[in-house]
Design a protein around this motif. Sequence first.
Motif, PDB file in Angstrom:
ATOM      1  N   PHE A  83      -4.657  13.771 -57.370  1.00 54.42           N
ATOM      2  CA  PHE A  83      -3.798  12.941 -58.214  1.00 54.42           C
ATOM      3  C   PHE A  83      -4.472  11.583 -58.266  1.00 54.42           C
ATOM      4  O   PHE A  83      -4.600  10.893 -57.253  1.00 54.42           O
ATOM      5  N   PHE A  84      -4.867  11.175 -59.465  1.00 56.35           N
ATOM      6  CA  PHE A  84      -5.775  10.050 -59.651  1.00 56.35           C
ATOM      7  C   PHE A  84      -5.063   8.939 -60.407  1.00 56.35           C
ATOM      8  O   PHE A  84      -4.680   9.111 -61.566  1.00 56.35           O
ATOM      9  N   PHE A  85      -4.878   7.777 -59.744  1.00 53.07           N
ATOM     10  CA  PHE A  85      -4.235   6.626 -60.382  1.00 53.07           C
ATOM     11  C   PHE A  85      -5.036   5.387 -59.997  1.00 53.07           C
ATOM     12  O   PHE A  85      -4.779   4.755 -58.967  1.00 53.07           O
ATOM     13  N   THR A  86      -6.017   5.056 -60.824  1.00 53.26           N
ATOM     14  CA  THR A  86      -6.964   4.010 -60.498  1.00 53.26           C
ATOM     15  C   THR A  86      -7.227   3.138 -61.722  1.00 53.26           C
ATOM     16  O   THR A  86      -6.867   3.483 -62.839  1.00 53.26           O
ATOM     17  N   ARG A  87      -7.908   2.024 -61.488  1.00 53.87           N
ATOM     18  CA  ARG A  87      -8.272   1.142 -62.598  1.00 53.87           C
ATOM     19  C   ARG A  87      -9.427   0.246 -62.181  1.00 53.87           C
ATOM     20  O   ARG A  87      -9.376  -0.415 -61.146  1.00 53.87           O
ATOM     21  N   PHE A  88     -10.489   0.227 -62.972  1.00 51.68           N
ATOM     22  CA  PHE A  88     -11.611  -0.701 -62.817  1.00 51.68           C
ATOM     23  C   PHE A  88     -12.122  -0.768 -61.379  1.00 51.68           C
ATOM     24  O   PHE A  88     -12.316  -1.847 -60.824  1.00 51.68           O
ATOM     25  N   MET A  89     -12.347   0.375 -60.784  1.00 54.36           N
ATOM     26  CA  MET A  89     -12.851   0.399 -59.418  1.00 54.36           C
ATOM     27  C   MET A  89     -14.352   0.100 -59.377  1.00 54.36           C
ATOM     28  O   MET A  89     -15.088   0.365 -60.326  1.00 54.36           O
ATOM     29  N   LYS A  90     -14.789  -0.403 -58.243  1.00 51.83           N
ATOM     30  CA  LYS A  90     -16.199  -0.562 -57.907  1.00 51.83           C
ATOM     31  C   LYS A  90     -16.322  -0.219 -56.433  1.00 51.83           C
ATOM     32  O   LYS A  90     -15.876  -0.986 -55.578  1.00 51.83           O
ATOM     33  N   LEU A  91     -16.879   0.935 -56.137  1.00 57.60           N
ATOM     34  CA  LEU A  91     -16.834   1.480 -54.785  1.00 57.60           C
ATOM     35  C   LEU A  91     -18.223   1.661 -54.191  1.00 57.60           C
ATOM     36  O   LEU A  91     -19.212   1.809 -54.921  1.00 57.60           O
ATOM     37  N   PRO A  92     -18.305   1.695 -52.864  1.00 55.18           N
ATOM     38  CA  PRO A  92     -19.574   2.035 -52.217  1.00 55.18           C
ATOM     39  C   PRO A  92     -20.036   3.432 -52.644  1.00 55.18           C
ATOM     40  O   PRO A  92     -19.218   4.332 -52.863  1.00 55.18           O
ATOM     41  N   ASP A  93     -21.347   3.615 -52.731  1.00 52.96           N
ATOM     42  CA  ASP A  93     -21.890   4.887 -53.205  1.00 52.96           C
ATOM     43  C   ASP A  93     -21.416   6.073 -52.384  1.00 52.96           C
ATOM     44  O   ASP A  93     -21.160   7.156 -52.931  1.00 52.96           O
TER      45      ASP A  93
END
Length: 390
Positions: A105-115
Motif C-alpha cells: 500500500f503506497f502513499f508517498t510524495r516527492f521522495m528522495k531516498l538512499p539507494d
Amino acid sequence: MKTWFSLALLSLVAFPLTSFAAETDYSPLVYEGEEGIGKGKHIVFIANDHEYRSEQACPTLAKILAKHHGFRCTVLFGIDEDGEIKAGGAPVPGMEALKDADLLFFFTRFMKLPDDQVDLLVDYFERGGPVVGARTSTHCFNGQEGKWSKLNFNYAGDDYLGGLGEQIFGNTWHAQRGQSHYGGNHSSSSRITALDSAKSHPIMTGVDTIHGYSGAYKSQPPTDATPLVEVQVLNTFEPSDDVNTDKPKVSAGWTRDHYVAPSGAKKEARVAYFSFGASEDLLDEDTRRCFANACLWAIGMEDQIEPELDMSVVGAFVPTPFTTGAFYRDNVRPSELAGWDSEIMPTDHEMGGMDNPKMARKMKSVLKARPKLREQLAEKYPELFGKPVQ
C-alpha cells in the motif's frame, strides 16, 4: 461521519512530550492480526508524503485490516535522525519488510531516498508484487539522483517516461499527460461515486457515496485501465449537494492488470489507484471500505469481499488538516502508534509548524474551512490567528 466541528474539539492540543528513549529505535510499526480472512497475509504500507498526512491515514487503515481481518500489517514511515516520523523528505528504514510482502500500500510524495532503500522497493516491483496507490503516489519521487533518477515524476526519458508513478499507476503530475488540481484544495471538497460500469466490481462492494475532504484531481486514466470511480467537485468543504456545475465529473480511480517495472519489464500484477485518501478522508467509512476492498482485490481475495466487512476505526483517530509545512504532529515515534488502543496521531504532541509566521497566511487559508479549529488556534497563537480569516 464526524464533522470538522466535532473533530476539532478533540484534535487540538496539548503539551509537547519532553523526554524520549535514549537510543533511537528504527523498528517498523507492526500490527499483528490474530484471526480473520487475512491471516497469513502480509501488507506493507509506505507512508511518506509531505502534504496529505499519509502518516495518519496508513496506520489507521493498517489497524483496521489487522484487528478486524487478521492481516499482518507493517507500516513504514519517513524517519529522521532522532527516530521520529518526518512527513516526507526523510529516509524510510525497514524496507526489508517488502521481501515477504503480499501487497504494497503506497502513499508517498516527492521522495528522495538512499539507494539501498530504493533497491528494496524496486525489487518488489521486479517480482511483480501487487500494489494499491493513494493520492500523490503518482508523483512519488522527485530529486532522486544517480541510478534511480528515472523514478522521478518528471523523468522525460522514453525508457521510463513519467517515472515510477506513470509506469506503475498510469499517471504522473503532468497537466496534459497525467493529472493536476481540479477545484480548490481546501475550500472545495468532493463527492466520489462508482461509474455505472464499475458498480459490480468487487472493490465497490458495499461502497456508497464517498466524501473526500481532499480537493479533486483531474486525472486521465491510462488507456489500459478499468475506470472505477469519478469525482464531482463541491462548493463546500463539508458534505453537501452544492455541486460546482462548472467542473464536470472526472476520473478518480482505476485498476490495471499490469505495470512496467524499473527494469523495463512488463509485469502481470494487480494495481489499484485512487486520487483521494488524505487522512481526513478516512473519517468517511466508505473511503475506508474502498481502500480496504482494493487491498483484498489486489491480493486476489475478491471472493472474501462482503458488503458488511467491519471497517470501524480501531482505537482513536484524530486527523489533522492536510497541508505542507504545518499541522503535522511533531516528535512522534512509530512505537507510540503501536497497539489497538493507540491514538493516531497522539494529541499530547504539538502540531508542528504552527508558530512559523511565514506559514501563517497559508495556514489561515487552510483554517478558513475549519472555523472551530481556527478559534482554538487563535487562543493558543493570538499573534498569528487572533484576527478573523479574510
